[in-house]
Design a protein around this motif. Structure first.
Motif, short mmCIF file in Angstrom:
data_model
loop_
_atom_site.label_atom_id
_atom_site.label_comp_id
_atom_site.label_asym_id
_atom_site.label_seq_id
_atom_site.Cartn_x
_atom_site.Cartn_y
_atom_site.Cartn_z
N GLU A 23 0.83 -1.21 0.00
CA GLU A 23 0.00 0.00 0.00
C GLU A 23 0.86 1.25 0.00
OE1 GLU A 23 -3.87 -1.66 2.54
OE2 GLU A 23 -2.31 -0.47 3.52
N ALA A 26 2.05 3.43 -3.25
CA ALA A 26 1.24 4.50 -3.82
C ALA A 26 0.90 5.59 -2.82
CB ALA A 26 -0.05 3.92 -4.41
N ASP A 27 1.30 5.42 -1.58
CA ASP A 27 1.02 6.41 -0.54
C ASP A 27 1.82 7.68 -0.81
OD1 ASP A 27 1.53 7.68 2.29
OD2 ASP A 27 -0.12 6.28 2.58
#
Length: 237
Positions: A23, A26-27
């Motif tokens: 995750e 793309a943070d």
């Protein structure tokens, strides 16, 4: 990580770690710090779960463990490990996935005693350790099967710096920010990928090791070796 008192690596924690690291790709965060809650970074694989679950559990757990390591190792952003307490076995490997490893002063230890546990490493773990400390260093870590105090770990190259416990969090954030610095994120990601490409290619090339590794985990759980090791380190006979 906040998973029980010592962040023992079970199926659920490994799955959560892999998901979180992916995750974070793309943070919007430019850099990442991983640390443990309470009194440990991670005491390593939850051997109680492995012995209780037997073959069926091991067959699910080992791929999840390898996936967690790979997700951390492949993270294209700066990753700093703030080792706030013991980082044993899988905990040590997870820390070694980072670009910078800081460890708090004190009596906590770090290392990979897997051979004494009676089980071999997944290939990704060996590649991670080799990337961290080099060929000679990984031989000493693996074959010696020892855990080390912070200062000795720094001499081995497993830890980049030993810092006062009260400063660990702020120093880790500063190290992460310094890595991100004025470098374009895509340029950092490309350079990091280049540095880690050979290790990941070897991991894929030697995927045929997965089955014999799992066989030895199952064998030495079944014959009681892992349980005897666990008893020896917990004091329960």
């Amino acid at each position: 990580m906040a998973h029980g008192p010592v962040n023992a690596m079970d199926l659920e924690l490994c799955q959560a770690l892999a998901e979180r690291f992916r995750e974070l790709v793309a943070d919007p965060a430019r850099a990442v710090v991983v640390t443990g809650s309470d009194r440990a970074f991670s005491a390593g694989v939850d051997l109680k779960r492995c012995t209780a679950g037997g073959d069926a559990y091991v067959e699910k757990f080992l791929p999840a463990l390898a996936d967690a390591f790979r997700a951390a190792f492949e993270l294209p952003k700066p990753l700093v490990a703030a080792v706030n307490g013991p980082a044993i076995a899988g905990g040590c490997v997870l820390a070694a996935c980072a670009d910078v490893v800081l460890m708090a002063e004190g009596s906590a230890r770090i290392g990979v005693p897997e051979l004494k546990v009676g089980v071999p490493f997944p290939r990704i773990a060996l590649e991670v350790l080799g990337a961290a400390v080099g060929e000679r260093g990984v031989r000493e870590l693996v074959m010696g099967a020892q855990t080390y105090p912070p200062e000795r770990a720094a001499q081995l190259g497993l830890v980049h710096d030993v810092v006062p416990a009260a400063e660990l969090g702020s120093r880790a954030v500063a190290a992460a920010a310094a890595l991100a610095g004025d470098v374009p994120p895509d340029t950092f990601a490309t350079a990091k990928g280049q540095l880690r490409r050979a290790a990941l290619e070897r991991t894929d090339r030697y995927a045929d090791e997965d089955e014999p590794v799992a066989t030895l985990w199952k064998r030495h759980i079944a014959d009681g070796w892992v349980a005897r090791y666990l008893a020896s380190v917990t004091g329960r006979r």
